[in-house]
Scaffold this active site. Sequence first.
Site, PDB file in Angstrom:
ATOM      1  CD  GLU A  53      26.902   1.523 -16.188  1.00  0.00           C
ATOM      2  OE1 GLU A  53      26.645   2.082 -15.050  1.00  0.00           O
ATOM      3  OE2 GLU A  53      26.536   0.353 -16.453  1.00  0.00           O
TER       4      GLU A  53
ATOM      5  CB  ALA B 280      24.277   5.110  -9.585  1.00  0.00           C
TER       6      ALA B 280
ATOM      7  CD  GLU C 157      29.523   0.313 -11.836  1.00  0.00           C
ATOM      8  OE1 GLU C 157      30.837   0.166 -12.007  1.00  0.00           O
ATOM      9  OE2 GLU C 157      28.931   0.979 -12.561  1.00  0.00           O
TER      10      GLU C 157
ATOM     11  N   GLY D   6      28.268   4.752 -13.096  1.00  0.00           N
ATOM     12  CA  GLY D   6      27.424   5.272 -13.898  1.00  0.00           C
ATOM     13  C   GLY D   6      27.650   6.193 -14.924  1.00  0.00           C
TER      14      GLY D   6
HETATM   15  N1  3HC Z   1      26.831   8.261  -4.596  1.00  0.00           N
HETATM   16  C1  3HC Z   1      26.734   9.106  -3.614  1.00  0.00           C
HETATM   17  N2  3HC Z   1      27.505   9.805  -2.736  1.00  0.00           N
HETATM   18  C2  3HC Z   1      29.027   9.723  -3.203  1.00  0.00           C
HETATM   19  C3  3HC Z   1      29.292   8.922  -4.217  1.00  0.00           C
HETATM   20  C4  3HC Z   1      28.082   8.404  -5.120  1.00  0.00           C
HETATM   21  N3  3HC Z   1      28.401   7.472  -6.024  1.00  0.00           N
HETATM   22  N4  3HC Z   1      30.412   8.990  -4.677  1.00  0.00           N
HETATM   23  C5  3HC Z   1      30.790   9.871  -3.610  1.00  0.00           C
HETATM   24  N5  3HC Z   1      30.098  10.026  -2.806  1.00  0.00           N
HETATM   25  C6  3HC Z   1      30.038  11.088  -1.717  1.00  0.00           C
HETATM   26  C7  3HC Z   1      30.892  10.595  -0.641  1.00  0.00           C
HETATM   27  O1  3HC Z   1      30.245   9.741   0.421  1.00  0.00           O
HETATM   28  C8  3HC Z   1      31.472  11.760   0.360  1.00  0.00           C
HETATM   29  O2  3HC Z   1      30.469  12.082   0.956  1.00  0.00           O
HETATM   30  P1  3HC Z   1      30.718  13.008   2.521  1.00  0.00           P
HETATM   31  O3  3HC Z   1      31.504  14.253   2.107  1.00  0.00           O
HETATM   32  O4  3HC Z   1      29.431  13.051   2.902  1.00  0.00           O
HETATM   33  O5  3HC Z   1      31.614  12.051   3.221  1.00  0.00           O
HETATM   34  C9  3HC Z   1      31.578  12.779  -0.869  1.00  0.00           C
HETATM   35  O6  3HC Z   1      30.756  12.330  -1.916  1.00  0.00           O
HETATM   36  C10 3HC Z   1      32.975  13.138  -1.312  1.00  0.00           C
HETATM   37  O7  3HC Z   1      33.646  11.807  -1.616  1.00  0.00           O
HETATM   38  P2  3HC Z   1      34.942  11.450  -1.350  1.00  0.00           P
HETATM   39  O8  3HC Z   1      35.267  11.473   0.231  1.00  0.00           O
HETATM   40  O9  3HC Z   1      35.208   9.833  -1.623  1.00  0.00           O
HETATM   41  O10 3HC Z   1      35.826  12.114  -2.303  1.00  0.00           O
HETATM   42  P3  3HC Z   1      36.994  11.901  -3.160  1.00  0.00           P
HETATM   43  O11 3HC Z   1      37.446  13.158  -3.946  1.00  0.00           O
HETATM   44  O12 3HC Z   1      38.164  11.079  -2.134  1.00  0.00           O
HETATM   45  O13 3HC Z   1      36.711  10.633  -4.312  1.00  0.00           O
HETATM   46  C11 3HC Z   1      35.471   9.710  -5.500  1.00  0.00           C
HETATM   47  C12 3HC Z   1      35.867  11.101  -5.042  1.00  0.00           C
HETATM   48  C13 3HC Z   1      37.001   9.206  -6.483  1.00  0.00           C
HETATM   49  C14 3HC Z   1      34.555   9.844  -6.871  1.00  0.00           C
HETATM   50  C15 3HC Z   1      35.096   8.634  -4.798  1.00  0.00           C
HETATM   51  O14 3HC Z   1      34.180   9.538  -4.016  1.00  0.00           O
HETATM   52  C16 3HC Z   1      34.529   7.433  -5.326  1.00  0.00           C
HETATM   53  O15 3HC Z   1      35.264   6.676  -5.556  1.00  0.00           O
HETATM   54  N6  3HC Z   1      32.924   7.497  -5.540  1.00  0.00           N
HETATM   55  C17 3HC Z   1      32.245   6.118  -5.599  1.00  0.00           C
HETATM   56  C18 3HC Z   1      32.430   5.852  -7.315  1.00  0.00           C
HETATM   57  C19 3HC Z   1      31.713   4.879  -7.588  1.00  0.00           C
HETATM   58  O16 3HC Z   1      31.729   3.717  -6.997  1.00  0.00           O
HETATM   59  N7  3HC Z   1      30.869   4.685  -8.483  1.00  0.00           N
HETATM   60  C20 3HC Z   1      30.051   3.826  -8.818  1.00  0.00           C
HETATM   61  C21 3HC Z   1      28.552   3.836  -8.171  1.00  0.00           C
HETATM   62  S1  3HC Z   1      27.617   2.422  -8.438  1.00  0.00           S
HETATM   63  C22 3HC Z   1      26.874   2.673 -10.116  1.00  0.00           C
HETATM   64  O17 3HC Z   1      27.282   3.634 -10.637  1.00  0.00           O
HETATM   65  C23 3HC Z   1      25.777   1.702 -10.708  1.00  0.00           C
HETATM   66  C24 3HC Z   1      25.576   1.719 -12.030  1.00  0.00           C
HETATM   67  O18 3HC Z   1      26.208   1.073 -12.501  1.00  0.00           O
HETATM   68  C25 3HC Z   1      24.106   1.697 -12.175  1.00  0.00           C
END
Ligand code: 3HC
Length: 679
Positions: A105, A63, A125, A102
Amino acid sequence: MNSAISTERQGNVLIIVSDNPPVNALGQAVREGLQKGIEEAASDDSIEAIVIRCEGRTFFAGADITEFGKAPKGPSLPEVCDAIEASDKPVVAAIHGTALGGGCEVALACHYRVAVPSAKIGLPEVKLGLIPGAAGTQRLPRLVGAEAALPIVVIGDPISAKKAEHIGLLDKLVGENSLAEDAVEFVKRKIGQPVPRTSHGTANEDGVKDPQIFDNFRAKNGRKLRGFDAPNAAIEAVKAAGEMSFEDGVKKERELFTKLMTGTQSAAMRHYFFAERAANKIDDVPADTPLIPIKTVGIIGAGTMGGGIAMNFLSAGIKTVILEMKQEALDRGLGVIRKNYENTAKRGRMTTEQVEDAMGLLSGTLDYADLADCDLVIEAVYENMDVKKEVFAKLDSVVKQGAILASNTSYLNIDEIATATKRPEYVLGLHFFSPANIMKLLEIVRGDKTRDDVLATSMKLAKRIGKIAAVSGVCPGFIGNRMLSPRQQQANLLIMEGANYWDVDDVLLDFGFPMGPFQMGDLAGIDIGWHRDPSKVTTVREALCSVGRFGQKAGKGFYDYDEARNRTPSDEVKKIISDFAEKEGHKQRDISKEEIKERLLYPMVNEGAKILDEKMAQRASDIDVVWINGYGWPLYTGGPMFWADTVGLDNIVAGLEKHKLPVSDYLRKKAEAGEKFTR
Ligand code: 3HC
């Protein structure tokens, strides 16, 4: 369609393509596009199958976290997932990069999932203080079973594509460079077959047949999960998948998700997610600063610290030379590194080939001249300015021009160290934390003259060796130890004034630290730096040493220890402390845990405010990154500065005043203006 999602046709297959850099987060436009794509396929009789795939570096990484806390705009992710699953035409997710949260999912809602071997899949998450909120906790156990789902949902670490295929999360691994074509071929073969809907799966029955699965999981991971709300909710949700209908399970998941989303822990952990990424950026160093290639690293000192530092580089495949003064110390140091690797291999976390590969990159020397070709040299010798300067002068004379010279000092002045060289612009601090091969934090200390490319290279290198870096200016103790100092002072004072030393430890433990200062003293050894004269007692620690209470290794220190190293408070120590306090003229009184907590933690916030005021940290969130990764500050409070915001800066000021502790102008001004450090 819209700017994030487009569709293309290949014969009877509709390919829905997301292109939403950098990580294809499932923001509103993406969700809407996906829903429309599914509608387009449904309304077109010439389409018989659907592929969902992403452009760029990854499949949907989750998400869009930046949308959290804002008014939701439809369609919601659960609605999109339901629409995908409800399709009568087979839908396959074509996964590369990281299918997370997400994104996972969405993949679970598809009827089939194929991925390239390098892909990773997970539900992280919990790391944001949440649980999956688009039926992930309900679909995953139905697909792979509760037992296999638990670690994925509750711990949140992504799994490899191979493992995902093994547990049935993926249907097929496809060619690394032919994902798009292979996915189309795959789904074509499914045309005409009944579509398997994950929400109808029955693998979750394992948790009903053997509910012990959940207790066992809790027992095994209890310590790791201590204090966090989300993992417990995650276990509850996975359990519900076995006990309830899909619809009721989804309702249960939503209830748990909403409660977590509006709570402080998730706000704190989301703050930390962005803090860690922000810490990577140095405000006045352009992102495209050319980097210095680092092929060989030199380390001065083969002790615990030097050896630990070396392991970081070896594990990352970088050639490393260690210098020692004496052959014996060098042999010992190299031997310890080998043993550490071999122990890791014994625990199954490394292969013997990997051990040999790492060791093959390592060499030892007694001669400074052998460091001449290093691109970076890190000094990890005794903490003494004269010794450090001598080392740097030698390095300056032998190491090639353009190489970075770094000190691992934990508090000495980097600018002064740099004066021993003719290239202060190539000098900086790289402060590793012990054990250096394990601890995540790297404090990068920027000297007055440090060049941009030296800094940028160090930041990049930190990532390469798996560290989380934060930049500090030059001040005694930098960010981390500087803030530790007022806490330690208060801990020592509190026990003089009558607080039980075990209460001091327990307050920090209850707050979420892995241990308190007196436990830490026992673990490290109370006799470190002791003058070894039992008749000379000027501190409590010396008093303990004089009666042989050296810490855990002696079976007694501040605490008495049993064979399993369980601690019990000691009456003897309490008496030693009160006698000492009396001798020093302190009046002892009962001190509440509340007072202990405020006196330990509020002065740290005050010091953090001073660090910000002096611009020793670029931003408050960098301080949080340092304390969470270097000192065990509990992640679920967001770090000292975010935590201070949640307490209220006016309350912190009032608390400091109540305990007659100093309040910095910066903190007072922020509190009076009703401002926060972090938001
Ligand atoms: N939403 C918004 N921005 C995100 C994002 C997300 N889910 N994931 C990454 N970004 C952004 C980062 O903030 C970063 O922004 P910046 O360049 O402005 O600092 C940019 O994308 C690149 O991210 P990374 O520097 O972390 O890049 P990496 O290549 O090192 O890692 C990644 C990529 C493995 C995808 C890592 O970003 C990550 O772990 N992201 C989060 C994944 C996550 O937690 N997903 C679950 C979200 S909650 C959800 O899905 C709820 C659902 O169940 C309803």
